[in-house]
Structure formats: C-alpha cells, structure tokens
Design a protein around this motif. Structure first.
Motif, PDB file in Angstrom:
ATOM      1  N   PHE A  61       0.848  -1.194   0.000  1.00 50.06           N
ATOM      2  CA  PHE A  61       0.000   0.000   0.000  1.00 50.06           C
ATOM      3  C   PHE A  61       0.885   1.246   0.000  1.00 50.06           C
ATOM      4  O   PHE A  61       1.933   1.278   0.631  1.00 50.06           O
ATOM      5  N   THR A  62       0.434   2.269  -0.682  1.00 51.19           N
ATOM      6  CA  THR A  62       1.120   3.555  -0.608  1.00 51.19           C
ATOM      7  C   THR A  62       0.857   4.157   0.773  1.00 51.19           C
ATOM      8  O   THR A  62      -0.039   3.707   1.493  1.00 51.19           O
ATOM      9  N   ALA A  63       1.605   5.173   1.123  1.00 51.96           N
ATOM     10  CA  ALA A  63       1.416   5.828   2.425  1.00 51.96           C
ATOM     11  C   ALA A  63       0.002   6.390   2.543  1.00 51.96           C
ATOM     12  O   ALA A  63      -0.624   6.315   3.606  1.00 51.96           O
ATOM     13  N   THR A  64      -0.517   6.918   1.452  1.00 48.28           N
ATOM     14  CA  THR A  64      -1.871   7.476   1.463  1.00 48.28           C
ATOM     15  C   THR A  64      -2.910   6.379   1.684  1.00 48.28           C
ATOM     16  O   THR A  64      -3.838   6.555   2.482  1.00 48.28           O
ATOM     17  N   GLU A  65      -2.762   5.251   0.983  1.00 51.13           N
ATOM     18  CA  GLU A  65      -3.699   4.138   1.149  1.00 51.13           C
ATOM     19  C   GLU A  65      -3.641   3.588   2.574  1.00 51.13           C
ATOM     20  O   GLU A  65      -4.679   3.297   3.177  1.00 51.13           O
ATOM     21  N   ARG A  66      -2.437   3.466   3.098  1.00 49.14           N
ATOM     22  CA  ARG A  66      -2.257   2.954   4.456  1.00 49.14           C
ATOM     23  C   ARG A  66      -2.892   3.902   5.475  1.00 49.14           C
ATOM     24  O   ARG A  66      -3.559   3.479   6.407  1.00 49.14           O
ATOM     25  N   GLN A  67      -2.699   5.212   5.268  1.00 47.16           N
ATOM     26  CA  GLN A  67      -3.275   6.211   6.171  1.00 47.16           C
ATOM     27  C   GLN A  67      -4.799   6.156   6.122  1.00 47.16           C
ATOM     28  O   GLN A  67      -5.463   6.207   7.171  1.00 47.16           O
ATOM     29  N   LYS A  68      -5.360   6.031   4.929  1.00 50.29           N
ATOM     30  CA  LYS A  68      -6.821   5.959   4.786  1.00 50.29           C
ATOM     31  C   LYS A  68      -7.369   4.721   5.496  1.00 50.29           C
ATOM     32  O   LYS A  68      -8.369   4.797   6.213  1.00 50.29           O
ATOM     33  N   LEU A  69      -6.718   3.584   5.304  1.00 48.27           N
ATOM     34  CA  LEU A  69      -7.127   2.346   5.958  1.00 48.27           C
ATOM     35  C   LEU A  69      -7.065   2.502   7.477  1.00 48.27           C
ATOM     36  O   LEU A  69      -8.007   2.143   8.192  1.00 48.27           O
ATOM     37  N   CYS A  70      -5.975   3.052   7.968  1.00 50.35           N
ATOM     38  CA  CYS A  70      -5.820   3.226   9.422  1.00 50.35           C
ATOM     39  C   CYS A  70      -6.867   4.174   9.986  1.00 50.35           C
ATOM     40  O   CYS A  70      -7.396   3.939  11.078  1.00 50.35           O
ATOM     41  N   MET A  71      -7.175   5.228   9.266  1.00 48.73           N
ATOM     42  CA  MET A  71      -8.193   6.178   9.750  1.00 48.73           C
ATOM     43  C   MET A  71      -9.567   5.502   9.835  1.00 48.73           C
ATOM     44  O   MET A  71     -10.321   5.740  10.781  1.00 48.73           O
ATOM     45  N   GLU A  72      -9.891   4.668   8.864  1.00 50.10           N
ATOM     46  CA  GLU A  72     -11.173   3.956   8.909  1.00 50.10           C
ATOM     47  C   GLU A  72     -11.228   2.995  10.091  1.00 50.10           C
ATOM     48  O   GLU A  72     -12.247   2.878  10.761  1.00 50.10           O
ATOM     49  N   VAL A  73     -10.127   2.294  10.332  1.00 44.60           N
ATOM     50  CA  VAL A  73     -10.091   1.362  11.460  1.00 44.60           C
ATOM     51  C   VAL A  73     -10.124   2.130  12.778  1.00 44.60           C
ATOM     52  O   VAL A  73     -10.823   1.746  13.716  1.00 44.60           O
ATOM     53  N   MET A  74      -9.401   3.246  12.859  1.00 48.13           N
ATOM     54  CA  MET A  74      -9.412   4.047  14.088  1.00 48.13           C
ATOM     55  C   MET A  74     -10.801   4.594  14.383  1.00 48.13           C
ATOM     56  O   MET A  74     -11.174   4.736  15.548  1.00 48.13           O
ATOM     57  N   ALA A  75     -11.571   4.886  13.345  1.00 46.03           N
ATOM     58  CA  ALA A  75     -12.948   5.336  13.561  1.00 46.03           C
ATOM     59  C   ALA A  75     -13.788   4.229  14.201  1.00 46.03           C
ATOM     60  O   ALA A  75     -14.712   4.506  14.964  1.00 46.03           O
ATOM     61  N   ILE A  76     -13.456   2.976  13.905  1.00 46.94           N
ATOM     62  CA  ILE A  76     -14.189   1.846  14.482  1.00 46.94           C
ATOM     63  C   ILE A  76     -13.784   1.611  15.936  1.00 46.94           C
ATOM     64  O   ILE A  76     -14.619   1.283  16.777  1.00 46.94           O
ATOM     65  N   VAL A  77     -12.509   1.789  16.245  1.00 45.45           N
ATOM     66  CA  VAL A  77     -11.999   1.456  17.584  1.00 45.45           C
ATOM     67  C   VAL A  77     -11.904   2.669  18.506  1.00 45.45           C
ATOM     68  O   VAL A  77     -11.191   2.633  19.508  1.00 45.45           O
ATOM     69  N   THR A  78     -12.639   3.738  18.199  1.00 45.47           N
ATOM     70  CA  THR A  78     -12.566   4.947  19.023  1.00 45.47           C
ATOM     71  C   THR A  78     -13.004   4.707  20.461  1.00 45.47           C
ATOM     72  O   THR A  78     -12.544   5.390  21.364  1.00 45.47           O
ATOM     73  N   GLU A  79     -13.886   3.745  20.677  1.00 46.33           N
ATOM     74  CA  GLU A  79     -14.386   3.483  22.023  1.00 46.33           C
ATOM     75  C   GLU A  79     -13.334   2.836  22.927  1.00 46.33           C
ATOM     76  O   GLU A  79     -13.484   2.825  24.132  1.00 46.33           O
ATOM     77  N   PHE A  80     -12.272   2.318  22.335  1.00 47.18           N
ATOM     78  CA  PHE A  80     -11.237   1.634  23.113  1.00 47.18           C
ATOM     79  C   PHE A  80     -10.141   2.608  23.531  1.00 47.18           C
ATOM     80  O   PHE A  80      -9.756   3.503  22.779  1.00 47.18           O
ATOM     81  N   ASP A  81      -9.617   2.374  24.727  1.00 51.12           N
ATOM     82  CA  ASP A  81      -8.470   3.121  25.213  1.00 51.12           C
ATOM     83  C   ASP A  81      -7.329   2.127  25.337  1.00 51.12           C
ATOM     84  O   ASP A  81      -7.377   1.229  26.167  1.00 51.12           O
ATOM     85  N   TRP A  82      -6.313   2.264  24.481  1.00 49.98           N
ATOM     86  CA  TRP A  82      -5.224   1.296  24.494  1.00 49.98           C
ATOM     87  C   TRP A  82      -3.873   2.007  24.621  1.00 49.98           C
ATOM     88  O   TRP A  82      -3.740   3.170  24.269  1.00 49.98           O
ATOM     89  N   ASN A  83      -2.912   1.270  25.153  1.00 51.88           N
ATOM     90  CA  ASN A  83      -1.566   1.808  25.355  1.00 51.88           C
ATOM     91  C   ASN A  83      -0.596   1.359  24.278  1.00 51.88           C
ATOM     92  O   ASN A  83       0.319   2.091  23.928  1.00 51.88           O
TER      93      ASN A  83
END
Length: 134
Positions: A79-101
C-alpha cells in the motif's frame, strides 16, 4: 499519532493472520488461464488428444506455481502511504471506544469484541479487494 498507526497496522496483520487472508484469487485466475490456454494450444497443434495433453501440461504448470501466494500482510506492505493512512483512519474510527496503550492492548480489545472484529475485518477485506483489483 504514528504509534497509533503502527498499532492499527499490527492489529490488521493479526486479524489477517487469524482469518487466514491471502491473495488466492490472482493465482486461481493465472492457473485457469494457463490450463485453458495450454489446452487450446494443444488442441490446435495435435487435435482432440491435444486438448487432454495441453490441459494436463497446463494443470501441472499451474500446480507448480501454486505456492506463490501473498499474505494479507505482504499486500498491506505494498500500500502507498496514502492508502495505508486511509485504511488506518477507517479502522481508528471503528476502535474509538477503546483506550489502548500499545498494539497488544488494541489487539486484545478487538479480538474480545466480535462486533468490532467483524467491522475491522470488513474494512480490511474492502481495502485488500480494492488493491487487488487495481
């Protein structure tokens, strides 16, 4: 923020491993084309018995190349950096309820929650499918 992206990428790698995700479709298409093409060439050169011989040769060649599967993690690395960033942002939107270290916390939290795991898997599947179609 970069550590969060790294944590999400480690999560996606783990999810892909757990689900056994890999690029099987590309090799299936290649094998089908090789077998079918060999059968046609054999039929044109030798006639009806050539279809059998060509299909046999093509099938054997396809089988020899069948071990060349890419894991989902290998595809994620492409994945390009842009594709990877987009994927991570979508996943982070799903896991916002979690607090992880760290990544192990995130992985543990997601793996314990079937609903979130299903959503993360869906996002990963969508991005991998789009990458393979391109």
């Amino acid at each position: 923020m970069p550590s969060r992206v790294d944590d999400v990428m480690k999560l996606l790698n783990r999810v892909a491993e757990e689900r056994g995700m890999m690029d099987v479709w590309t090799n299936c298409r290649r094998g089908a084309l090789l077998t079918g093409g060999s059968a046609v060439v054999g039929g044109l050169l030798i006639g009806p018995p050539g279809f059998v011989v060509g299909a046999l040769v093509g099938g054997l060649l396809s089988w020899r190349k069948s071990g060349e599967f890419k894991t989902a993690y290998q595809i994620l690395l492409e994945f390009t950096a842009t594709e990877r960033q987009k994927l991570c942002m979508e996943v982070m939107a799903i896991v916002t309820e979690f607090d992880w270290n760290d990544a192990s916390d995130l992985i543990r939290l997601v793996m314990k929650n079937p609903t979130v795991l299903k959503e993360v898997t869906g996002v990963l599947n969508t991005h991998l499918s789009n990458k393979l179609k391109a």
